[in-house]
Motif scaffolding. Structure first.
Motif, mmCIF file in Angstrom:
data_model
loop_
_atom_site.group_PDB
_atom_site.id
_atom_site.type_symbol
_atom_site.label_atom_id
_atom_site.label_comp_id
_atom_site.label_asym_id
_atom_site.label_seq_id
_atom_site.Cartn_x
_atom_site.Cartn_y
_atom_site.Cartn_z
ATOM 1 N N PRO A 88 43.743 19.041 32.424
ATOM 2 C CA PRO A 88 43.889 20.468 32.122
ATOM 3 C C PRO A 88 42.689 21.264 32.632
ATOM 4 N N ILE A 89 42.860 22.555 32.779
ATOM 5 C CA ILE A 89 41.730 23.427 33.100
ATOM 6 C C ILE A 89 40.725 23.328 31.950
ATOM 7 N N ALA A 90 39.473 23.070 32.263
ATOM 8 C CA ALA A 90 38.453 22.865 31.234
ATOM 9 C C ALA A 90 37.958 24.202 30.684
ATOM 10 N N ALA A 91 37.500 24.179 29.453
ATOM 11 C CA ALA A 91 36.918 25.376 28.847
ATOM 12 C C ALA A 91 35.719 25.837 29.672
ATOM 13 N N GLY A 92 35.677 27.110 29.971
ATOM 14 C CA GLY A 92 34.598 27.665 30.780
ATOM 15 C C GLY A 92 34.840 27.598 32.273
ATOM 16 N N GLU A 93 35.950 26.976 32.676
ATOM 17 C CA GLU A 93 36.248 26.799 34.106
ATOM 18 C C GLU A 93 37.048 27.973 34.654
ATOM 19 N N THR A 94 36.745 28.336 35.894
ATOM 20 C CA THR A 94 37.554 29.289 36.655
ATOM 21 C C THR A 94 38.075 28.553 37.884
ATOM 22 N N THR A 95 39.374 28.643 38.122
ATOM 23 C CA THR A 95 39.964 27.905 39.236
ATOM 24 C C THR A 95 41.134 28.658 39.832
ATOM 25 N N GLY A 96 41.432 28.342 41.083
ATOM 26 C CA GLY A 96 42.617 28.896 41.719
ATOM 27 C C GLY A 96 43.832 28.060 41.356
ATOM 28 N N VAL A 97 44.937 28.715 41.110
ATOM 29 C CA VAL A 97 46.186 28.032 40.767
ATOM 30 C C VAL A 97 47.300 28.561 41.665
ATOM 31 N N MET A 127 46.770 32.600 41.939
ATOM 32 C CA MET A 127 46.078 33.383 40.923
ATOM 33 C C MET A 127 44.763 32.699 40.567
ATOM 34 N N ASN A 128 43.785 33.486 40.189
ATOM 35 C CA ASN A 128 42.517 32.964 39.691
ATOM 36 C C ASN A 128 42.590 32.952 38.172
ATOM 37 N N VAL A 129 42.327 31.788 37.588
ATOM 38 C CA VAL A 129 42.464 31.603 36.145
ATOM 39 C C VAL A 129 41.127 31.203 35.539
ATOM 40 N N THR A 130 40.786 31.817 34.423
ATOM 41 C CA THR A 130 39.581 31.473 33.675
ATOM 42 C C THR A 130 39.964 31.074 32.257
ATOM 43 N N ARG A 131 39.450 29.928 31.830
ATOM 44 C CA ARG A 131 39.696 29.492 30.452
ATOM 45 C C ARG A 131 38.458 29.739 29.601
ATOM 46 N N THR A 132 38.648 30.421 28.477
ATOM 47 C CA THR A 132 37.596 30.632 27.490
ATOM 48 C C THR A 132 38.098 30.080 26.171
ATOM 49 N N SER A 133 37.487 28.979 25.724
ATOM 50 C CA SER A 133 37.983 28.282 24.537
ATOM 51 C C SER A 133 39.442 27.885 24.772
ATOM 52 N N ASP A 134 40.354 28.369 23.934
ATOM 53 C CA ASP A 134 41.774 28.036 24.115
ATOM 54 C C ASP A 134 42.593 29.202 24.655
ATOM 55 N N SER A 135 41.934 30.188 25.228
ATOM 56 C CA SER A 135 42.646 31.332 25.799
ATOM 57 C C SER A 135 42.371 31.433 27.297
ATOM 58 N N PHE A 136 43.301 32.094 27.996
ATOM 59 C CA PHE A 136 43.218 32.191 29.457
ATOM 60 C C PHE A 136 43.360 33.639 29.899
ATOM 61 N N THR A 137 42.641 33.975 30.955
ATOM 62 C CA THR A 137 42.838 35.247 31.650
ATOM 63 C C THR A 137 43.088 34.917 33.115
ATOM 64 N N SER A 153 47.936 41.871 37.555
ATOM 65 C CA SER A 153 47.963 41.268 36.220
ATOM 66 C C SER A 153 49.021 40.164 36.145
ATOM 67 N N VAL A 154 48.629 39.004 35.682
ATOM 68 C CA VAL A 154 49.554 37.885 35.511
ATOM 69 C C VAL A 154 50.259 38.031 34.169
ATOM 70 N N PRO A 155 51.589 37.894 34.128
ATOM 71 C CA PRO A 155 52.293 37.985 32.844
ATOM 72 C C PRO A 155 51.691 37.023 31.823
ATOM 73 N N SER A 156 51.490 37.485 30.606
ATOM 74 C CA SER A 156 50.899 36.634 29.570
ATOM 75 C C SER A 156 51.721 35.371 29.355
ATOM 76 N N GLY A 157 53.047 35.486 29.528
ATOM 77 C CA GLY A 157 53.924 34.334 29.350
ATOM 78 C C GLY A 157 53.623 33.204 30.313
ATOM 79 N N TRP A 158 53.119 33.534 31.500
ATOM 80 C CA TRP A 158 52.765 32.508 32.493
ATOM 81 C C TRP A 158 51.547 31.703 32.048
ATOM 82 N N LEU A 159 50.734 32.262 31.169
ATOM 83 C CA LEU A 159 49.495 31.603 30.760
ATOM 84 C C LEU A 159 49.704 30.656 29.574
ATOM 85 N N VAL A 160 50.800 30.840 28.851
ATOM 86 C CA VAL A 160 51.070 30.023 27.667
ATOM 87 C C VAL A 160 51.084 28.518 27.979
#
Length: 210
Positions: A88-97, A127-137, A153-160
């Motif tokens: 999984p994407i690690a906490a604190g990680e930013t990555t391309g998806v 998309m560029n994704v950043t994980r902070t704790s258990d949430s994503f932007t 803006s990426v739909p919030s549903g895509w991040l679930v």
């Protein structure tokens, strides 16, 4: 003259009543959305499970039973078809998806956008994704969604799903990329679905960017 005025007033009244009848309140639109989702679930013979059941199953859904987990706080339904290779994407990680998808409007039962068709295979969504704790932007960098809706803006549903899948890529024999099916209510969708108050169904894959 009086007869003409009365006729005009009558026509105006009819037009006013018709206009009022055509207007839907937000409450009516959301009720229509809920009904459409219920019908979609019924027609697709989807077996809805709770978050507790999902957790007890190791955060998996049984595809053979057509299980979808309902997340009560968002109203998103998710089926994990393939969990994917890697981690999984690690906490604190930013990555391309990288994502490929089919987008359906549940209200109209129609395919409205896809980058899986031959003509658009070059438009893989990044998309560029950043994980902070258990949430994503996340934000779109390129692809069909950005081109169609002109919004990063990426739909919030895509991040679930990101909390429950691995972010790998096809590199070795036996590798697989994550694949999910999700039902996304307008409140968790892109700007167009939010404005139009319509839910979407996505067949969606996630692959770690290179």
């Amino acid at each position: 003259m009086k007869r003409i005025i009365i006729t005009c007033l009558t026509l105006a009244a009819i037009l006013f009543v018709t206009s009022c009848n055509d207007y839907e309140t937000y409450a009516e639109q959301t009720e229509k959305e809920r009904n459409a989702i219920r019908q979609f679930i019924s027609e697709r013979k989807i077996n809805v499970i709770s978050e507790a059941t999902f957790k007890a199953q190791g955060n998996t859904t049984d595809v053979s039973r057509n299980e979808f987990v309902l997340f009560d706080n968002t109203g998103v339904y998710m089926q994990i078809v393939q969990k994917g290779s890697g981690a999984p994407i690690a906490a604190g990680e930013t990555t391309g998806v990288l994502c490929r998808f089919n987008e359906y409007n549940i209200l109209t039962d129609s395919l409205i956008l896809s980058n899986n068709v031959m003509a658009l295979t070059y438009l893989v969504d990044k998309m560029n994704v950043t994980r902070t704790s258990d949430s994503f932007t996340a934000s779109f960098v390129s692809g069909a969604m950005l081109q169609r809706y002109n919004n990063a803006s990426v739909p919030s549903g895509w991040l679930v799903p990101l909390l429950y899948i691995n972010m790998g890529r096809w590199e070795n024999e036996g590798d697989e990329i994550a694949k999910v099916n999700i039902i996304v209510p307008h409140s968790q969708g892109h700007q167009s679905s939010m404005t139009g108050v319509y839910p979407c169904y996505y067949e969606l894959t996630y692959e770690k960017g290179r």
